[in-house]
Design a protein around this motif. Structure first.
Motif, PDB file in Angstrom:
ATOM      1  N   UNK A 111     -88.858 -32.171 -20.553  1.00  0.00           N
ATOM      2  CA  UNK A 111     -88.199 -32.892 -21.639  1.00  0.00           C
ATOM      3  C   UNK A 111     -87.794 -34.295 -21.200  1.00  0.00           C
ATOM      4  N   UNK A 112     -87.295 -34.408 -19.975  1.00  0.00           N
ATOM      5  CA  UNK A 112     -86.925 -35.728 -19.467  1.00  0.00           C
ATOM      6  C   UNK A 112     -88.151 -36.614 -19.321  1.00  0.00           C
ATOM      7  N   UNK A 113     -89.227 -36.052 -18.813  1.00  0.00           N
ATOM      8  CA  UNK A 113     -90.443 -36.840 -18.637  1.00  0.00           C
ATOM      9  C   UNK A 113     -90.988 -37.316 -19.971  1.00  0.00           C
ATOM     10  N   UNK A 114     -90.865 -36.477 -21.001  1.00  0.00           N
ATOM     11  CA  UNK A 114     -91.315 -36.848 -22.343  1.00  0.00           C
ATOM     12  C   UNK A 114     -90.340 -37.790 -23.038  1.00  0.00           C
ATOM     13  N   UNK A 115     -89.150 -37.970 -22.458  1.00  0.00           N
ATOM     14  CA  UNK A 115     -88.058 -38.665 -23.130  1.00  0.00           C
ATOM     15  C   UNK A 115     -87.785 -37.994 -24.477  1.00  0.00           C
ATOM     16  N   UNK A 116     -87.746 -36.674 -24.441  1.00  0.00           N
ATOM     17  CA  UNK A 116     -87.634 -35.871 -25.652  1.00  0.00           C
ATOM     18  C   UNK A 116     -86.270 -36.040 -26.314  1.00  0.00           C
ATOM     19  N   UNK A 117     -86.279 -36.074 -27.649  1.00  0.00           N
ATOM     20  CA  UNK A 117     -85.053 -36.155 -28.431  1.00  0.00           C
ATOM     21  C   UNK A 117     -84.835 -34.885 -29.252  1.00  0.00           C
ATOM     22  N   UNK A 118     -85.579 -33.845 -28.947  1.00  0.00           N
ATOM     23  CA  UNK A 118     -85.449 -32.584 -29.677  1.00  0.00           C
ATOM     24  C   UNK A 118     -84.047 -32.009 -29.505  1.00  0.00           C
ATOM     25  N   UNK A 119     -83.393 -31.725 -30.622  1.00  0.00           N
ATOM     26  CA  UNK A 119     -82.064 -31.152 -30.585  1.00  0.00           C
ATOM     27  C   UNK A 119     -80.964 -32.117 -30.222  1.00  0.00           C
ATOM     28  N   UNK A 120     -81.301 -33.392 -30.024  1.00  0.00           N
ATOM     29  CA  UNK A 120     -80.320 -34.381 -29.591  1.00  0.00           C
ATOM     30  C   UNK A 120     -79.717 -35.129 -30.779  1.00  0.00           C
ATOM     31  N   UNK A 121     -80.561 -35.512 -31.715  1.00  0.00           N
ATOM     32  CA  UNK A 121     -80.114 -36.345 -32.829  1.00  0.00           C
ATOM     33  C   UNK A 121     -79.720 -35.460 -34.004  1.00  0.00           C
ATOM     34  N   UNK A 122     -78.475 -35.024 -34.028  1.00  0.00           N
ATOM     35  CA  UNK A 122     -78.023 -34.130 -35.077  1.00  0.00           C
ATOM     36  C   UNK A 122     -77.016 -34.791 -36.015  1.00  0.00           C
ATOM     37  N   UNK A 123     -76.972 -36.128 -36.013  1.00  0.00           N
ATOM     38  CA  UNK A 123     -76.104 -36.846 -36.938  1.00  0.00           C
ATOM     39  C   UNK A 123     -76.965 -37.702 -37.864  1.00  0.00           C
ATOM     40  N   UNK A 124     -76.493 -37.929 -39.065  1.00  0.00           N
ATOM     41  CA  UNK A 124     -77.250 -38.716 -40.040  1.00  0.00           C
ATOM     42  C   UNK A 124     -77.510 -40.145 -39.546  1.00  0.00           C
ATOM     43  N   UNK A 125     -76.526 -40.828 -38.947  1.00  0.00           N
ATOM     44  CA  UNK A 125     -76.791 -42.201 -38.486  1.00  0.00           C
ATOM     45  C   UNK A 125     -77.898 -42.296 -37.434  1.00  0.00           C
ATOM     46  N   UNK A 126     -77.889 -41.369 -36.462  1.00  0.00           N
ATOM     47  CA  UNK A 126     -78.911 -41.461 -35.425  1.00  0.00           C
ATOM     48  C   UNK A 126     -80.288 -41.089 -35.962  1.00  0.00           C
ATOM     49  N   UNK A 127     -80.350 -40.168 -36.895  1.00  0.00           N
ATOM     50  CA  UNK A 127     -81.641 -39.794 -37.476  1.00  0.00           C
ATOM     51  C   UNK A 127     -82.196 -40.934 -38.329  1.00  0.00           C
ATOM     52  N   UNK A 128     -81.311 -41.591 -39.090  1.00  0.00           N
ATOM     53  CA  UNK A 128     -81.745 -42.738 -39.892  1.00  0.00           C
ATOM     54  C   UNK A 128     -82.214 -43.876 -38.992  1.00  0.00           C
ATOM     55  N   UNK A 129     -81.490 -44.090 -37.889  1.00  0.00           N
ATOM     56  CA  UNK A 129     -81.888 -45.144 -36.960  1.00  0.00           C
ATOM     57  C   UNK A 129     -83.243 -44.847 -36.332  1.00  0.00           C
ATOM     58  N   UNK A 130     -83.496 -43.576 -35.996  1.00  0.00           N
ATOM     59  CA  UNK A 130     -84.775 -43.219 -35.390  1.00  0.00           C
ATOM     60  C   UNK A 130     -85.929 -43.511 -36.348  1.00  0.00           C
TER      61      UNK A 130
END
Length: 372
Positions: A111-130
């Motif tokens: 996950x670190x090597x992929x720079x994975x964001x799975x399960x990390x962005x669980x707020x509306x602001x961060x999801x909209x920013x992504x």
């Protein structure tokens, strides 16, 4: 031994926390990682961790940003650039796919090597920013592709399709390491250039954007800023267009880029109301993409666009804006160290890019005032 200054001690503490956090995330993954264990690994108190990072998500993003910065610092520029947009897409895909985990990698390290964001962005602001960041990434990749010989159309949709292919492969590899042949994927990315995709000429709201306001304001441009594409210092006193965009409005960058006059220096200043999380997310995604671009395109072929991170809000403050958030959108046109046009709100970058200060006679008036 001389005593450490407060700043030095803070930097040492932060570095120790990042090392401990990387070990924790590698061993347990993001979901199962614990801030208490990170503090124990760093031989610090829980309070010391929270004095440097607002929480586990901010810590995880900081680890990924640190990885992206290290990768970018060691990126070797190409000896020669690809001849066509298709070859450039294939080369970009090969570089990007180096992050895919191997079958024997642990889930956390993968996950670190992929720079994975799975399960990390669980707020509306961060999801909209992504969502906005993905569109901005597509613009940067497209601008590089459009510099290739024979490229005579806009390629944002093509770039977005290629990024969708790559991120889809990463999502599959995250749950099934070893699945997906990188050579096949890179070849598929190269063939995407042959698909007939036509970008929309203009967003439908642009005809309704109010014109920029003419101005003759002295411009005390903030210093200490850096272009993330080239790594060079940025002088916002240069003639051109400066557009300040919140992390949830980054797709508006294309409106300014396309409307700018030939020879204009266009600078996108990225701001956010939450530097600890949304700001780190923006920095992670853009540094990651730029690191790949630098390995495919020579310095002269990188997008003709300057991208600046302004976590402290120095630029909007200099423009008279006391606060910013993720929806911020304002722009100015600069000429001869004066702000000659201003706009704010949706379409602000487009408005100042289209503003023709010369026709409004400001230069003539300025010369008249300067004549003894």
């Amino acid at each position: 031994m001389a005593r450490l200054t407060r700043v030095q001690q803070q930097e040492r503490t932060r570095a120790a926390v990042l090392v401990a956090a990387r070990e924790e995330f590698t061993e347990h993954g993001y979901t199962e990682a614990k801030v208490d264990r990170i503090a124990e690994r760093a031989e610090l108190t829980r309070g010391a961790v929270y004095s440097n990072f607002t929480g586990k998500r901010a810590l995880y993003l900081a680890v990924l940003v640190d990885d992206a910065e290290r990768a970018g610092a060691t990126a070797e520029p190409p000896v020669e650039s690809p001849d066509s947009a298709g070859q450039a897409l294939g080369a970009f895909a090969r570089v990007w796919l180096e992050r895919l985990p191997l079958a024997d990698d642990t889930p956390g390290s993968g996950h670190l090597q992929l720079r994975s964001l799975s399960g990390v962005l669980d707020t509306a602001p961060t999801r909209a920013a992504l969502a906005e960041l993905v569109r901005f990434e597509a613009l940067l990749l497209a601008l590089a592709l459009e510099s290739r010989p024979g490229a005579d159309t806009r390629m944002v949709r093509l770039a977005a399709l290629a990024l969708t292919l790559l991120h889809g492969a990463a999502g599959l590899a995250e749950n099934a390491p070893g699945v997906g042949d990188p050579f096949d994927l890179a070849n598929a990315a190269e063939q995407l250039a042959d698909i007939a995709l036509t970008d929309d000429a203009e967003p439908p709201h642009l005809p309704f954007v109010a014109p920029a306001r003419s101005a003759e304001d002295r411009w005390a441009a903030p210093g200490g800023l850096r272009d993330e594409l080239t790594g060079h210092p940025v002088d916002l006193g240069d003639d051109g267009v400066v557009v300040v965009l919140g992390a949830a409005r980054l797709s508006a960058a294309e409106e300014a880029v396309r409307a700018a006059r030939p020879g204009d220096e266009v600078t996108i200043v990225v701001v956010t109301g939450d530097p600890a999380e949304t700001g780190r997310l923006a920095r992670l995604r853009l540094l990651d993409l730029v690191g790949c671009l630098r390995r495919v395109f020579t310095a002269g072929e990188l997008p003709k666009l300057r991208v600046v991170f302004d976590d402290a809000g120095a630029v909007p403050t200099a423009l008279g804006r006391s606060s910013v958030d993720d929806a911020t959108e304002l722009g100015v046109r600069v000429a001869d160290e004066l702000i000659v046009a201003r706009a704010e709100g949706r379409g602000a970058g487009h408005a100042v890019a289209r503003h023709d200060a010369v026709d409004r006679g400001w230069r003539s008036r300025n010369r008249t005032k300067a004549t003894p």
